[in-house]
Enzyme design. Structure first.
Site, PDB file in Angstrom:
ATOM      1  N   THR A   1       0.653  -1.181   0.082  1.00 21.80           N
ATOM      2  CA  THR A   1      -0.171   0.095   0.138  1.00 21.80           C
ATOM      3  C   THR A   1       0.970   1.148   0.163  1.00 21.80           C
ATOM      4  O   THR A   1       2.015   1.220   0.605  1.00 21.80           O
ATOM      5  CB  THR A   1      -1.016   0.304   1.310  1.00 21.80           C
ATOM      6  OG1 THR A   1      -0.047   0.083   2.346  1.00 21.80           O
ATOM      7  CG2 THR A   1      -1.875  -1.229   1.277  1.00 21.80           C
ATOM      8  N   GLY A   2       0.502   2.270  -0.713  1.00 19.16           N
ATOM      9  CA  GLY A   2       1.254   3.395  -0.904  1.00 19.16           C
ATOM     10  C   GLY A   2       2.523   3.266  -1.457  1.00 19.16           C
ATOM     11  O   GLY A   2       3.530   3.692  -1.255  1.00 19.16           O
ATOM     12  N   GLY A   3       2.400   2.387  -2.602  1.00 16.23           N
ATOM     13  CA  GLY A   3       3.437   1.927  -3.287  1.00 16.23           C
ATOM     14  C   GLY A   3       3.870   2.812  -4.559  1.00 16.23           C
ATOM     15  O   GLY A   3       4.816   2.482  -5.208  1.00 16.23           O
ATOM     16  N   THR A   4       3.683   4.226  -4.676  1.00 16.71           N
ATOM     17  CA  THR A   4       3.888   4.854  -5.988  1.00 16.71           C
ATOM     18  C   THR A   4       5.141   5.371  -5.674  1.00 16.71           C
ATOM     19  O   THR A   4       5.876   6.195  -6.628  1.00 16.71           O
ATOM     20  CB  THR A   4       2.709   5.888  -6.217  1.00 16.71           C
ATOM     21  OG1 THR A   4       2.626   6.770  -5.027  1.00 16.71           O
ATOM     22  CG2 THR A   4       1.672   4.835  -6.635  1.00 16.71           C
TER      23      THR A   4
ATOM     24  N   GLY B   1       8.611   6.549  -2.707  1.00 18.42           N
ATOM     25  CA  GLY B   1       9.436   6.676  -1.501  1.00 18.42           C
ATOM     26  C   GLY B   1       9.649   5.116  -0.928  1.00 18.42           C
ATOM     27  O   GLY B   1      10.061   4.370  -1.770  1.00 18.42           O
TER      28      GLY B   1
ATOM     29  N   GLY C   1       7.671   3.028  -0.277  1.00 22.37           N
ATOM     30  CA  GLY C   1       6.770   1.733  -0.863  1.00 22.37           C
ATOM     31  C   GLY C   1       7.365   1.449  -2.305  1.00 22.37           C
ATOM     32  O   GLY C   1       7.274   0.363  -2.657  1.00 22.37           O
TER      33      GLY C   1
ATOM     34  N   SER D   1       8.101   3.528  12.766  1.00 24.12           N
ATOM     35  CA  SER D   1       9.056   4.276  12.852  1.00 24.12           C
ATOM     36  C   SER D   1       9.736   4.541  13.856  1.00 24.12           C
ATOM     37  O   SER D   1       9.175   4.262  15.042  1.00 24.12           O
ATOM     38  CB  SER D   1       8.246   5.678  12.528  1.00 24.12           C
ATOM     39  OG  SER D   1       9.080   6.921  12.590  1.00 24.12           O
TER      40      SER D   1
ATOM     41  N   TYR E   1       1.955  11.843  15.152  1.00 23.51           N
ATOM     42  CA  TYR E   1       2.404  10.835  14.329  1.00 23.51           C
ATOM     43  C   TYR E   1       3.490   9.535  15.190  1.00 23.51           C
ATOM     44  O   TYR E   1       2.999   8.413  14.766  1.00 23.51           O
ATOM     45  CB  TYR E   1       3.405  11.523  13.621  1.00 23.51           C
ATOM     46  CG  TYR E   1       4.285  10.535  12.615  1.00 23.51           C
ATOM     47  CD1 TYR E   1       3.529  10.062  11.282  1.00 23.51           C
ATOM     48  CD2 TYR E   1       5.576  10.204  12.826  1.00 23.51           C
ATOM     49  CE1 TYR E   1       4.262   9.204  10.590  1.00 23.51           C
ATOM     50  CE2 TYR E   1       6.261   9.128  11.825  1.00 23.51           C
ATOM     51  CZ  TYR E   1       5.454   8.798  10.721  1.00 23.51           C
ATOM     52  OH  TYR E   1       6.296   8.236   9.856  1.00 23.51           O
TER      53      TYR E   1
END
Length: 257
Positions: free
Chosen positions: A14-17, A19, A21, A139, A152
């Site tokens: 997920t969020g693989g577009t 950075g 990911g 993180s 965060y």
């Protein structure tokens, strides 16, 4: 001799577009996996696929939407039958002093970093094969008490807790759940989320590198290598851990030059 340790596996990032990911997806493909990636922006998905080639399928989906993630699961099931690797990577946040935090920012970070992870995991339960590997992106901020990152960091501490609880929830299915906690890894988010200029980023990298025993900041490839390990059979006896990938920053005193 075939050295692709994930050959024949099916993964979802997920969020693989961009950075971490995107870096994870590249490395999973290199190791033989077929990878599905999700993201909110179709143009970013199209750009990622153009760079990654034929071993990836992009699906526009919001990790905080149960219906979106169920649609992702249905697509994976129809095309490949099952899912071997899940990297719940989608997330975000930025530094804001306590007195300046807005309800909108609080809701946004809780939603993408906690709700999104829970809904992603829940939606994939029927397509995850018994014995699959799940990795959640946490993180080092969860340990550090950095100024401005309270919300965060709290969400990332929650992610670590989710991994431990899900390890026991899914033990009968032999599904392994672990987390990775990246250290300082400059990505596109430094400019898009943190609103840092190129000069600010360069100065930060120069300063923080002296605080890291490895002598440098991390790369997306460093995190991807850790992911491949946790996704592979080499980590079959590892469950519920948080793998800190930070060059020793939070565990070892580097001194000052």
């Amino acid at each position: 001799m075939n050295t692709q340790i994930l050959k024949g596996r099916v993964a979802l990032v997920t969020g693989g577009t961009t950075g971490l990911g995107f870096g994870a997806t590249k490395r999973l493909i290199k190791q033989g996996a077929f990878v599905y990636i999700t993201g909110r922006r179709q143009n970013a998905l199209d750009e990622a696929v153009a760079k990654l080639g034929s071993s990836v399928t992009a699906i526009q989906a919001d990790a905080t939407s149960k219906s979106d993630m169920l649609r992702v699961a249905e697509t994976i099931k129809a095309e490949h039958g099952q899912l071997d690797i899940l990297f719940a990577n989608a997330g975000g946040g930025h530094a804001t002093p306590l007195e300046q935090l807005t309800e909108e920012q609080i809701d946004s970070e809780l939603s993408i970093n906690i709700k999104g992870v829970v809904l992603t995991m829940q939606s994939m339960l029927d397509v995850l094969r018994d014995g699959a590997s799940v990795v959640l992106n946490a993180s080092i901020t969860a340990d550090m008490g950095l100024p401005g990152f309270a919300v965060y960091a709290a969400t990332k501490a929650a992610v670590r807790s989710l991994a431990r609880s899900w390890t026991t929830d899914l033990k009968r299915r032999n599904i392994r759940v672990n987390t990775i906690s990246p250290g300082v890894v400059p990505t596109e988010g430094y400019s898009s989320e943190q609103k840092m200029s190129d000069e600010d980023i360069a100065a930060y990298i120069e300063r923080v590198s002296t605080e890291i025993p490895a002598g440098r900041v991390g790369t997306a490839e460093d995190i991807a290598d850790a992911l491949v390990f946790l996704a592979s059979d080499a980590s079959s006896y590892i469950r519920g851990i948080d793998l800190v990938v930070d060059g020793g920053m939070t565990r070892v005193y580097a001194g000052r030059n």
